[in-house]
Motif scaffolding. Structure first.
Motif, PDB file in Angstrom:
ATOM      1  N   LYS A   1      17.548  -3.435  11.618  1.00 41.92           N
ATOM      2  CA  LYS A   1      18.002  -3.720  10.260  1.00 41.92           C
ATOM      3  C   LYS A   1      17.449  -5.063   9.775  1.00 41.92           C
ATOM      4  N   MET A   2      17.349  -6.034  10.677  1.00 38.67           N
ATOM      5  CA  MET A   2      16.779  -7.323  10.304  1.00 38.67           C
ATOM      6  C   MET A   2      15.311  -7.169   9.920  1.00 38.67           C
ATOM      7  N   VAL A   3      14.578  -6.364  10.702  1.00 41.85           N
ATOM      8  CA  VAL A   3      13.167  -6.125  10.412  1.00 41.85           C
ATOM      9  C   VAL A   3      13.006  -5.462   9.053  1.00 41.85           C
ATOM     10  N   ILE A   4      13.828  -4.463   8.769  1.00 39.11           N
ATOM     11  CA  ILE A   4      13.737  -3.757   7.490  1.00 39.11           C
ATOM     12  C   ILE A   4      13.994  -4.710   6.327  1.00 39.11           C
ATOM     13  N   THR A   5      14.979  -5.577   6.473  1.00 41.52           N
ATOM     14  CA  THR A   5      15.274  -6.532   5.410  1.00 41.52           C
ATOM     15  C   THR A   5      14.120  -7.503   5.208  1.00 41.52           C
ATOM     16  N   LEU A   6      13.497  -7.966   6.292  1.00 46.91           N
ATOM     17  CA  LEU A   6      12.330  -8.840   6.166  1.00 46.91           C
ATOM     18  C   LEU A   6      11.190  -8.128   5.444  1.00 46.91           C
ATOM     19  N   VAL A   7      11.005  -6.856   5.757  1.00 48.87           N
ATOM     20  CA  VAL A   7       9.956  -6.081   5.096  1.00 48.87           C
ATOM     21  C   VAL A   7      10.242  -5.954   3.609  1.00 48.87           C
ATOM     22  N   VAL A   8      11.485  -5.633   3.256  1.00 50.85           N
ATOM     23  CA  VAL A   8      11.855  -5.513   1.836  1.00 50.85           C
ATOM     24  C   VAL A   8      11.626  -6.846   1.127  1.00 50.85           C
ATOM     25  N   LEU A   9      12.016  -7.945   1.782  1.00 51.05           N
ATOM     26  CA  LEU A   9      11.817  -9.270   1.200  1.00 51.05           C
ATOM     27  C   LEU A   9      10.341  -9.534   0.946  1.00 51.05           C
ATOM     28  N   TYR A  10       9.511  -9.188   1.931  1.00 50.50           N
ATOM     29  CA  TYR A  10       8.077  -9.420   1.763  1.00 50.50           C
ATOM     30  C   TYR A  10       7.509  -8.552   0.642  1.00 50.50           C
ATOM     31  N   VAL A  11       7.894  -7.287   0.609  1.00 51.80           N
ATOM     32  CA  VAL A  11       7.332  -6.366  -0.378  1.00 51.80           C
ATOM     33  C   VAL A  11       7.686  -6.809  -1.792  1.00 51.80           C
ATOM     34  N   VAL A  12       8.900  -7.307  -2.007  1.00 54.26           N
ATOM     35  CA  VAL A  12       9.297  -7.770  -3.342  1.00 54.26           C
ATOM     36  C   VAL A  12       8.377  -8.895  -3.814  1.00 54.26           C
ATOM     37  N   PHE A  13       8.206  -9.919  -2.987  1.00 54.53           N
ATOM     38  CA  PHE A  13       7.356 -11.037  -3.391  1.00 54.53           C
ATOM     39  C   PHE A  13       5.885 -10.657  -3.390  1.00 54.53           C
ATOM     40  N   PHE A  14       5.509  -9.730  -2.512  1.00 53.05           N
ATOM     41  CA  PHE A  14       4.138  -9.230  -2.512  1.00 53.05           C
ATOM     42  C   PHE A  14       3.825  -8.530  -3.823  1.00 53.05           C
TER      43      PHE A  14
ATOM     44  N   ARG B   1      -6.899  -5.167   1.554  1.00 55.75           N
ATOM     45  CA  ARG B   1      -6.415  -5.506   2.896  1.00 55.75           C
ATOM     46  C   ARG B   1      -4.898  -5.642   2.919  1.00 55.75           C
ATOM     47  N   ASP B   2      -4.349  -6.349   1.923  1.00 52.23           N
ATOM     48  CA  ASP B   2      -2.904  -6.550   1.884  1.00 52.23           C
ATOM     49  C   ASP B   2      -2.165  -5.229   1.681  1.00 52.23           C
ATOM     50  N   PHE B   3      -2.681  -4.380   0.794  1.00 53.50           N
ATOM     51  CA  PHE B   3      -2.025  -3.101   0.550  1.00 53.50           C
ATOM     52  C   PHE B   3      -2.068  -2.214   1.796  1.00 53.50           C
ATOM     53  N   ALA B   4      -3.131  -2.301   2.581  1.00 54.23           N
ATOM     54  CA  ALA B   4      -3.212  -1.511   3.808  1.00 54.23           C
ATOM     55  C   ALA B   4      -2.106  -1.910   4.783  1.00 54.23           C
ATOM     56  N   PHE B   5      -1.925  -3.220   4.979  1.00 58.20           N
ATOM     57  CA  PHE B   5      -0.882  -3.676   5.896  1.00 58.20           C
ATOM     58  C   PHE B   5       0.503  -3.414   5.337  1.00 58.20           C
ATOM     59  N   VAL B   6       0.680  -3.590   4.040  1.00 58.95           N
ATOM     60  CA  VAL B   6       1.988  -3.324   3.435  1.00 58.95           C
ATOM     61  C   VAL B   6       2.305  -1.828   3.509  1.00 58.95           C
ATOM     62  N   GLY B   7       1.301  -0.975   3.320  1.00 61.19           N
ATOM     63  CA  GLY B   7       1.522   0.460   3.455  1.00 61.19           C
ATOM     64  C   GLY B   7       1.979   0.833   4.859  1.00 61.19           C
ATOM     65  N   LEU B   8       1.314   0.253   5.878  1.00 61.46           N
ATOM     66  CA  LEU B   8       1.721   0.504   7.269  1.00 61.46           C
ATOM     67  C   LEU B   8       3.121  -0.047   7.524  1.00 61.46           C
ATOM     68  N   MET B   9       3.415  -1.180   6.933  1.00 63.75           N
ATOM     69  CA  MET B   9       4.722  -1.801   7.064  1.00 63.75           C
ATOM     70  C   MET B   9       5.811  -0.905   6.481  1.00 63.75           C
ATOM     71  N   LEU B  10       5.564  -0.364   5.295  1.00 65.20           N
ATOM     72  CA  LEU B  10       6.545   0.505   4.648  1.00 65.20           C
ATOM     73  C   LEU B  10       6.716   1.811   5.411  1.00 65.20           C
ATOM     74  N   TRP B  11       5.608   2.344   5.943  1.00 65.10           N
ATOM     75  CA  TRP B  11       5.696   3.588   6.724  1.00 65.10           C
ATOM     76  C   TRP B  11       6.548   3.384   7.967  1.00 65.10           C
ATOM     77  N   SER B  12       6.304   2.321   8.708  1.00 67.33           N
ATOM     78  CA  SER B  12       7.059   2.079   9.929  1.00 67.33           C
ATOM     79  C   SER B  12       8.524   1.783   9.623  1.00 67.33           C
ATOM     80  N   SER B  13       8.786   1.062   8.524  1.00 67.68           N
ATOM     81  CA  SER B  13      10.170   0.783   8.150  1.00 67.68           C
ATOM     82  C   SER B  13      10.897   2.059   7.737  1.00 67.68           C
ATOM     83  N   SER B  14      10.201   2.941   7.025  1.00 63.63           N
ATOM     84  CA  SER B  14      10.800   4.228   6.659  1.00 63.63           C
ATOM     85  C   SER B  14      11.110   5.055   7.904  1.00 63.63           C
TER      86      SER B  14
END
Length: 316
Positions: A232-245, A189-202
């Motif tokens: 840019k703020m959203v992208i940074t939040l995503v990067v922050l989440y992905v690192v700790f994730f 479940r987490d990887f599915a949401f993180v994958g969508l998160m990374l796609w939208s950020s890209s």
């Protein structure tokens, strides 16, 4: 209390205290904006909701763990453990879902209009926020409903195999099958949401890169610079989440491979999984001009009030 326990306790205490403070400040800043301006922008609503979910995560995970590290025993009974673990599971799930929602919302907002249907979707986005929030809450409350079934207060004696010893509560899966299924389902479940998160950020990065000149024109004409800063703020939040994730899930995968998990490993996982909830409000404060201005304005008002009070006392 030995040195390792002291370091662990102080680390959790700082993370918990600063994290709760930061999220409360963000929520109060947005409440002040809502009170003074009578409305919030869609991105602000999502960020405020994210701060609330992260606050709930810290209250239900880090607070009881910090109290346990410092020696408080028998903190919760069975019903209390079930409520706390369920609330934590829901808030953790919502944290990744709302961060993903923020990324997708910003990607749709920045994307060039391609036909009437896409333009209509972009126009309807603000009205879709409330149904999306309700849907995410209902979905995650339903998905996490099994968590209380495996949760008990700590028992004296040896911790059984396939049990997560959190100190203040035990999550006993009873057998390897339920242990692995639970862990695998959460990871998928987490990887599915993180994958969508990374796609939208890209996609956001691609739009900003390919249409930088167009974005500059929009900024001059319609305030598009604000959208660019928000992206840019959203992208940074995503990067922050992905690192700790990533760190969290490396530890989680290790925990799935052993029958008895050391409490220190479980504590390490909790620390890294809670770091996003601790750090994200401070990034929101530093990068969001509206939130920063409300905090600065409030501090200035309090300072002026203190000066006025002192002058009045001097006159008396």
């Amino acid at each position: 209390m030995d040195l390792c326990v002291t370091i662990k306790g102080v680390s959790f205490l700082l993370q918990t205290g600063m994290g709760i403070l930061g999220n409360v400040v963000v929520i109060l800043a947005y409440a002040h904006i809502l009170f003074s301006d009578r409305r919030l922008q869609p991105v602000d609503i999502i960020l405020c909701h994210l701060a609330f979910v992260n606050l709930l995560l810290l209250l239900t995970r880090c607070v009881p763990l910090t109290m346990t590290v410092f020696g408080l025993k028998d903190l919760l009974n069975d019903p209390g453990c079930k409520v706390v673990i369920y609330a934590y599971r829901v808030s953790r799930s919502l944290s990744v879902c709302i961060t993903c929602m923020l990324s997708v919302f910003q990607a749709v907002t920045l994307s060039p209009a391609a036909g009437p249907r896409w333009s209509s979707l972009k126009a309807r986005l603000p009205s879709l926020l409330l149904p999306t929030f309700v849907g995410l809450w209902c979905l995650n409350m339903a998905v996490c409903i099994a968590a209380p079934m495996f949760t008990t207060a700590p028992r004296n004696g040896t911790v059984p195999a396939f049990t997560l010893n959190l100190g203040y509560c035990h999550v006993d899966f009873r057998d390897s099958l339920s242990y692995v299924i639970n862990g695998a389902s959460l990871t998928v479940r987490d990887f599915a949401f993180v994958g969508l998160m990374l796609w939208s950020s890209s996609y956001i990065l691609l739009v900003l890169h390919r249409h930088s000149r167009k974005v500059r024109n929009i900024r001059r004409a319609q305030g598009g610079g604000m959208e660019s800063r928000a992206a840019k703020m959203v992208i940074t939040l995503v990067v922050l989440y992905v690192v700790f994730f990533g760190i969290d899930n490396v530890i989680w995968i290790y925990m799935l491979t052993v029958a008895k998990v050391s409490p220190d490993v479980a504590d390490m996982k909790i620390f890294f999984s809670s770091s996003y909830a601790f750090l994200s409000p401070y990034f929101i404060i530093s990068s969001n001009k509206k939130v920063k201005s409300r905090i600065t304005c409030t501090a200035s008002d309090q300072e002026q009030q203190s000066v006025d009070t002192q002058e009045s006392n001097d006159k008396v």
